[in-house]
Design a protein around this motif. Structure first.
Motif, PDB file in Angstrom:
ATOM      1  N   VAL A  89       0.861  -1.177   0.000  1.00 20.80           N
ATOM      2  CA  VAL A  89       0.000   0.000   0.000  1.00 20.80           C
ATOM      3  C   VAL A  89       0.897   1.226   0.000  1.00 20.80           C
ATOM      4  CG1 VAL A  89      -1.808   1.221   1.238  1.00 20.80           C
ATOM      5  CG2 VAL A  89      -1.729  -1.275   1.318  1.00 20.80           C
ATOM      6  N   GLU A  90       0.623   2.150  -0.906  1.00 15.48           N
ATOM      7  CA  GLU A  90       1.408   3.372  -0.949  1.00 15.48           C
ATOM      8  C   GLU A  90       0.956   4.288   0.181  1.00 15.48           C
ATOM      9  OE1 GLU A  90       1.669   5.276  -4.740  1.00 15.48           O
ATOM     10  OE2 GLU A  90       1.810   3.364  -5.797  1.00 15.48           O
ATOM     11  N   PRO A  91       1.906   4.991   0.818  1.00 14.93           N
ATOM     12  CA  PRO A  91       1.541   5.860   1.929  1.00 14.93           C
ATOM     13  C   PRO A  91       0.697   7.050   1.448  1.00 14.93           C
ATOM     14  CG  PRO A  91       3.856   6.115   1.398  1.00 14.93           C
ATOM     15  CD  PRO A  91       3.331   4.986   0.559  1.00 14.93           C
TER      16      PRO A  91
END
Length: 95
Positions: A89-91
């Motif tokens: 998951v990208e921040p």
């Protein structure tokens, strides 16, 4: 006598020409129908190609488990027993 024969032949030729150009099945209608036939053939060819692809896919799904497994993994995200699933998951930089 010969004159009447020529006149009658000329009248018959003109009547046949009239039917050819302006009659029920004239040349313009024949050309339009030929164009429609060509369009329908092209559509049928593309649909036949699509049907062959779908038939090959169905045959592959029925015969081999590898295709079924690949489809389940890509579309449903399924995982086999003993495998570990990692989701990256990208921040969120907005917070």
């Amino acid at each position: 006598m010969f004159r009447w024969l020529i006149i009658s032949l000329l009248i018959m030729i003109l009547s046949l020409q009239y039917r050819l150009w302006f009659g029920e099945a004239n040349l313009r209608q024949v050309m339009q129908l030929q164009h429609q036939i060509d369009q329908q053939r092209a559509e049928n060819d593309s649909l036949s190609q699509r049907n062959r692809q779908l038939e090959a896919e169905v045959k592959d799904l029925k015969s081999g488990l590898s295709a079924l497994e690949e489809r389940a993994r890509s579309e449903l995200g399924m995982v086999q027993d003993g495998e570990t699933y990692y989701q990256l998951v990208e921040p969120d930089n907005g917070r």
